[in-house]
Design a protein around this motif. Structure first.
Motif, short mmCIF file in Angstrom:
data_model
loop_
_atom_site.label_atom_id
_atom_site.label_comp_id
_atom_site.label_asym_id
_atom_site.label_seq_id
_atom_site.Cartn_x
_atom_site.Cartn_y
_atom_site.Cartn_z
N VAL A 1 -52.74 64.59 7.13
CA VAL A 1 -52.96 63.42 8.09
C VAL A 1 -51.48 62.90 7.64
CG1 VAL A 1 -53.67 61.35 8.86
CG2 VAL A 1 -55.33 63.49 8.23
N ALA A 2 -51.28 62.52 6.46
CA ALA A 2 -50.15 61.63 6.23
C ALA A 2 -48.81 62.17 6.41
CB ALA A 2 -49.89 61.28 4.66
N ALA A 3 -48.86 63.72 6.12
CA ALA A 3 -47.81 64.44 6.56
C ALA A 3 -47.35 64.33 7.87
CB ALA A 3 -47.61 65.68 5.85
N LEU A 4 -48.45 64.58 8.76
CA LEU A 4 -48.27 64.77 10.14
C LEU A 4 -47.86 63.49 10.78
CD1 LEU A 4 -51.45 67.01 11.13
CD2 LEU A 4 -49.04 67.84 11.29
N ALA A 5 -48.28 62.60 10.49
CA ALA A 5 -48.20 61.20 10.88
C ALA A 5 -46.70 60.69 10.39
CB ALA A 5 -49.32 60.10 10.47
N GLY A 6 -46.31 60.96 9.42
CA GLY A 6 -45.12 60.69 8.95
C GLY A 6 -43.77 61.48 9.59
N ILE A 7 -44.22 62.79 9.64
CA ILE A 7 -43.07 63.57 10.52
C ILE A 7 -42.85 63.35 11.99
CG2 ILE A 7 -42.36 65.98 11.06
CD1 ILE A 7 -43.66 66.67 8.34
N ALA A 8 -44.03 63.12 12.60
CA ALA A 8 -44.00 62.71 14.03
C ALA A 8 -43.39 61.22 14.35
CB ALA A 8 -45.51 62.74 14.70
N SER A 9 -43.80 60.40 13.51
CA SER A 9 -43.33 59.12 13.69
C SER A 9 -41.79 59.00 13.39
CB SER A 9 -43.88 58.04 13.13
OG SER A 9 -44.37 58.25 11.76
N GLY A 10 -41.44 59.83 12.31
CA GLY A 10 -40.10 59.90 11.82
C GLY A 10 -39.21 60.54 13.03
N ILE A 11 -39.49 61.78 13.56
CA ILE A 11 -38.92 62.29 14.73
C ILE A 11 -38.64 61.50 15.84
CG2 ILE A 11 -38.97 64.10 16.73
CD1 ILE A 11 -40.48 65.82 14.23
N ILE A 12 -39.82 60.71 16.46
CA ILE A 12 -39.66 59.81 17.56
C ILE A 12 -38.44 58.52 17.13
CG2 ILE A 12 -40.88 58.00 18.81
CD1 ILE A 12 -43.46 59.86 18.47
N ILE A 13 -39.05 57.96 15.97
CA ILE A 13 -37.89 56.95 15.60
C ILE A 13 -36.47 57.44 15.51
CG2 ILE A 13 -37.25 55.27 13.51
CD1 ILE A 13 -40.37 55.25 13.11
N GLY A 14 -36.55 58.42 14.88
CA GLY A 14 -34.80 59.25 14.78
C GLY A 14 -34.23 59.47 16.00
N ALA A 15 -34.89 59.63 17.02
CA ALA A 15 -34.56 59.85 18.30
C ALA A 15 -34.04 58.78 19.26
CB ALA A 15 -35.58 60.88 19.24
N ILE A 16 -34.47 57.61 18.85
CA ILE A 16 -34.16 56.71 19.62
C ILE A 16 -32.87 55.66 18.85
CG2 ILE A 16 -35.05 53.95 20.06
CD1 ILE A 16 -37.82 55.28 20.11
N PRO A 17 -31.80 55.65 19.61
CA PRO A 17 -30.58 55.30 19.05
C PRO A 17 -30.80 53.60 18.21
CG PRO A 17 -30.36 55.74 20.78
CD PRO A 17 -31.57 55.99 21.00
N GLY A 18 -30.47 53.53 17.05
CA GLY A 18 -30.46 52.39 16.46
C GLY A 18 -31.57 52.39 15.48
N LEU A 19 -32.77 52.80 15.90
CA LEU A 19 -33.78 52.81 15.12
C LEU A 19 -33.77 53.86 13.84
CD1 LEU A 19 -36.89 52.10 17.13
CD2 LEU A 19 -35.50 50.47 15.87
N GLY A 20 -33.46 53.62 12.57
CA GLY A 20 -33.37 54.34 11.62
C GLY A 20 -34.44 54.65 10.97
#
Lengths: 316, 491
Positions: B16-35
């Motif tokens: 669960v942690a891996a899935l949640a981390g990767i999914a939120s990472g991908i979304i955050i990375g895709a938004i400019p400014g949110l690193g």
């Protein structure tokens, strides 16, 4: 009809005007408090401030929102809080650098003691004088002697930081040639001394590297000994009249009601002295050092004076 | 040890942690400014109540996911979500314009995973010796390395070398503003406190790439507006054979990324561009680069993801973080009782190896989540720019503000946007400007640090085997560029 409405409004207005001052104290806090952190999210100052905030909000009954305003060594956030409404709803968790180091060097747009009221001090990492373990310097005296004969380079977390200024004072007193090399953060200064690129470094977070036998701790810059290394002298114990006391404390804008300050001081002191907070800080490798607001103000004042002197010698 | 560590992972919470981390990472990375830095910092309190292993896996998943996520907006919108994906945008967006956005994203995904796996294996096998090696890089070595990186960007970027040099200098000059790194006094701040902090990378990046894209499309709308010219989506399958053909590029880029990651303070943007330029220089179809070459997407993505494993080497083995993200990760490890440093592997070997194995295995959920995410994201290319541009503008303002909660950064972003628009419409390349801004200030600092330690003597720059090697590399690349230039002039 019209008359009564106007009358009741006037009455209401009058009622709300007179006792508002005392009400504000009794009801405080009746909404969320903002705790500004002058550094980025995720650093030790930020993590410890978030912890103390989340523990204090249970006692205060209102949320404490931590807001990061990094930049310009913390002076941006200090200036913002110094100019905020002194209503007890804007506080800052701050450190030595924007409290008494940078303000001693140049105009930063605020006066720490006039524009802010210290509430309490709760932490402050010890800065040590470390050398590589196979360095010829076995003690502070040897380091200073080395500085007199051959010259010594030392790294710190940045130009005109507290550690740099303390050692600049040592250089002036002893006449040793201590060449400062500023790095971009303490981690890089530590790496430089480990790699032998500078002779010594003045950095925090040295404990494990010293215990592992990679670094040797010659002294601490603080006013008191590091409890992890009680035998290692402070600069003063080694006969040098300089120190860099490290503070991490909470302040409010000047003019905040003393009753509110007292309530906050009592609450934060209770939280900071709890075992839960202590064990949290141990995990973070940070000491818990509680000091009442008045004492913190005194420390800041003394150091502002001392650092202004050093800065004058440096020609700033 | 490795088997015991694997058993630690057989836990629903880890998954669960891996899935949640990767999914939120991908979304955050895709938004400019949110690193990743901010995302991880804000998630740390959320992990307090979790067990150490799933907690760290969640946070590292965000780190890996965010570096990859930045490439999604880079490919589809020409707006890099993170600085390190700016190189991916060059060929990725060109492919998307041909309707090959899906293919570009898949190549980016597989290259990212390859870079991750490579650097993670290096981290597992060689963390301690490599951390010692990283310590040999002092100020003099760093200065020469950064000089070499700047040369690679100028000489092998394709296009005019003079243009690239000018842009590097513009970036380096922007980096001068703020506090002098050696004397600590303000310079070029015009007496304003706001300038004390200098121009921050993220607002400049968003302005240069996102805002200037909005301005370009707003003023130069000829070929973008009508529905008829929207390219149809092409098949987006990437075959194994195709990836196999890129094996050398992927390997070299991963090595560059891992190596640069181990050294403190350079970050993931520079190795991405270095790998891109190297791939271009090696390619038999160098002309395709910039026009949508698949290798132009693969090279920077493998490199910037490989940085993650490399950056963890000194962070975990010595407790010395090289940049802001790893400093935050260091804090997270400490709070979960796994204090990084010389004792980490001895005292917590089981947990650390379990975390490393999870990093390797997380390639599987990364691919699955990535492919799922693409199915939705690809449709962005079919939205008309005039509907998309307001959203990008809002995100740009929001992203610039969120870095330091400072309105000054928003003005910097808008200024950089206008400047970027002017440079782009007059044909100057922006990547060298970005590299100049990233490397200018640290290069100056390292140079001056080295001269302070040597007492002003320049012999320190040829004083160790590493500096001699780097100076030789610099000489070789100058000679190579000269020879190539002459040969080109003759034909």
């Amino acid at each position: 009809m019209k008359f009564t409405r106007r009358l009741s409004l006037a009455l209401l207005g009058g009622m709300s005007l007179v006792p508002s001052a005392t009400l504000a104290q009794q009801d405080y806090p009746d909404r969320a408090i903002t705790l500004v952190v002058p550094y980025g999210a995720g650093g030790t100052t930020d993590i410890s401030a978030r912890q103390i905030a989340s523990m204090a909000e249970e006692l205060l009954g209102q949320p404490i929102v931590v807001e990061n305003q990094p930049g310009a060594s913390g002076t941006n956030a200090m200036r913002a809080v110094a100019g905020a409404d002194p209503d007890g709803y804007t506080l800052i968790a701050t450190t030595s650098s924007p409290s008494f180091v940078t303000p001693a060097l140049r105009d930063v747009g605020y006066d720490t003691l006039e524009d802010l009221v210290p509430i309490l001090n709760y932490s402050g990492p010890y800065h040590g004088v470390v050398v590589q373990v196979d360095s010829p310097y076995e003690s502070l005296d040897a380091l200073i002697a080395g500085g007199k004969s051959d010259g010594v380079t030392y790294g710190t977390a940045g130009a005109m930081g507290g550690a740099h200024l303390a050692f600049a004072a040592v250089a002036t007193q002893t006449g040793a040639r201590l060449q400062h090399v500023p790095f971009d953060g303490a981690a890089k200064a530590t790496a430089a001394v480990l790699g032998g690129h500078v002779d010594a470094a003045l950095v925090p977070a040295y404990r494990d590297l010293v215990r592992d036998g990679q670094l040797r701790l010659l002294g601490v810059l603080d006013g008191s000994n590091d409890p992890d290394f009680p035998d290692v002298p402070t600069l003063k114990e080694a006969g040098l009249s300089a120190e860099f006391p490290s503070i991490v404390g909470i302040m409010a804008p000047a003019g905040t009601d003393p009753v509110i300050i007292q309530k906050l001081e009592a609450t934060f002191t209770e939280v900071a002295s709890s075992d839960e907070f202590k064990s949290f800080m141990t995990d973070l490798s940070q000491p818990v050092r509680i000091m009442p607001g008045a004492e913190l103000a005194k420390t800041i004042e003394e150091n502002l004076v001392a650092y202004r002197e050093i800065a004058k010698d440096l020609g700033n | 040890m490795l088997v015991d560590a694997f058993f630690e992972l057989l836990n629903l919470w880890v998954l669960v942690a891996a899935l949640a981390g990767i999914a939120s990472g991908i979304i955050i990375g895709a938004i400019p400014g949110l690193g990743p830095t901010m995302a991880i910092a804000l998630l740390i309190p959320v992990t307090f109540s979790m067990e150490p292993i799933p907690a760290i896996i969640l946070l590292l998943g965000v780190y890996q996911g965010a570096i990859f996520g930045g490439s999604i907006s880079a490919v589809l919108l020409n707006v890099p979500g993170t600085p390190s994906s700016a190189a991916t945008a060059i060929d990725g967006f060109a492919m998307a314009r041909r309707g090959e956005g899906g293919r570009a994203l898949r190549i980016a995904l597989y290259a990212s995973v390859a870079g991750n796996i490579f650097s993670c294996l290096v981290l597992m096998a060689l963390a301690q010796p490599l951390a010692r090696f990283a310590l040999d890089f002092g100020p003099a070595e760093m200065a020469m390395l950064m000089l070499f990186a700047l040369l690679v960007i100028v000489l092998f970027g394709g296009g005019s070398k003079l243009d690239a040099l000018l842009m590097v200098l513009v970036g380096a000059c922007a980096g001068i503003v703020g506090l002098d790194p050696i004397s600590g006094t303000p310079r070029f701040t015009f007496g304003s406190f706001a300038f004390d902090n200098g121009f921050q990378l993220i607002p400049v990046l968003i302005g240069l790439f996102a805002m200037s894209e909005v301005l370009l499309q707003a003023f130069d709308r000829a070929d973008e507006v009508s529905d008829a010219e929207m390219p149809p989506l092409k098949r987006s399958v990437v075959s194994l054979v195709e990836l196999w053909r890129m094996r050398v590029t992927l390997l070299l880029s991963s090595v560059i990324g891992t190596f640069v990651g181990i050294l403190p303070g350079i970050g993931s943007t520079v190795p991405a561009f270095m790998s891109y330029n190297l791939a271009r220089a090696r390619s038999s179809e160098a002309g395709q680069f910039g026009q949508g070459a698949p290798e132009g997407v693969a090279a920077p993505e493998a490199a910037n993801n490989a940085v993650t494993g490399g950056a963890l080497v000194p962070t975990l083995a010595l407790g010395i973080p090289g940049d802001a993200v790893t400093a935050v990760i260091l804090g997270a490890f400490m709070l979960h009782g796994l204090a990084p440093g010389p004792f980490l592997f001895r005292d917590h070997g089981l947990e650390v190896y379990a975390i490393f194995e999870a990093l390797l295995l997380s390639s599987i959920p990364t691919v699955i989540l990535g492919l799922l995410f693409f199915r939705v994201a690809i449709h962005v290319t079919r939205v008309q720019p005039r509907h998309l541009l307001p959203a990008i503008t809002i995100l740009a303002i929001f992203g610039a503000f969120s870095v330091n909660n400072s309105l000054f950064d928003v003005w910097v972003m808008l200024g950089a946007g206008v400047l970027g628009f002017l440079f782009r419409s007059s044909g100057f390349p922006l990547p060298p400007l970005l590299i100049g801004l990233i490397l200018g200030a640290p290069f100056e600092q390292s140079l001056r640090q080295a001269l302070l330690t040597s007492g002003g003597g320049f012999d320190i720059f040829v004083g160790s085997p590493i500096t001699i090697g780097l100076v030789a590399l610099i000489a070789v690349s100058l000679a190579l560029s000269l020879v190539l230039g002459l040969r080109k002039a003759r034909t």
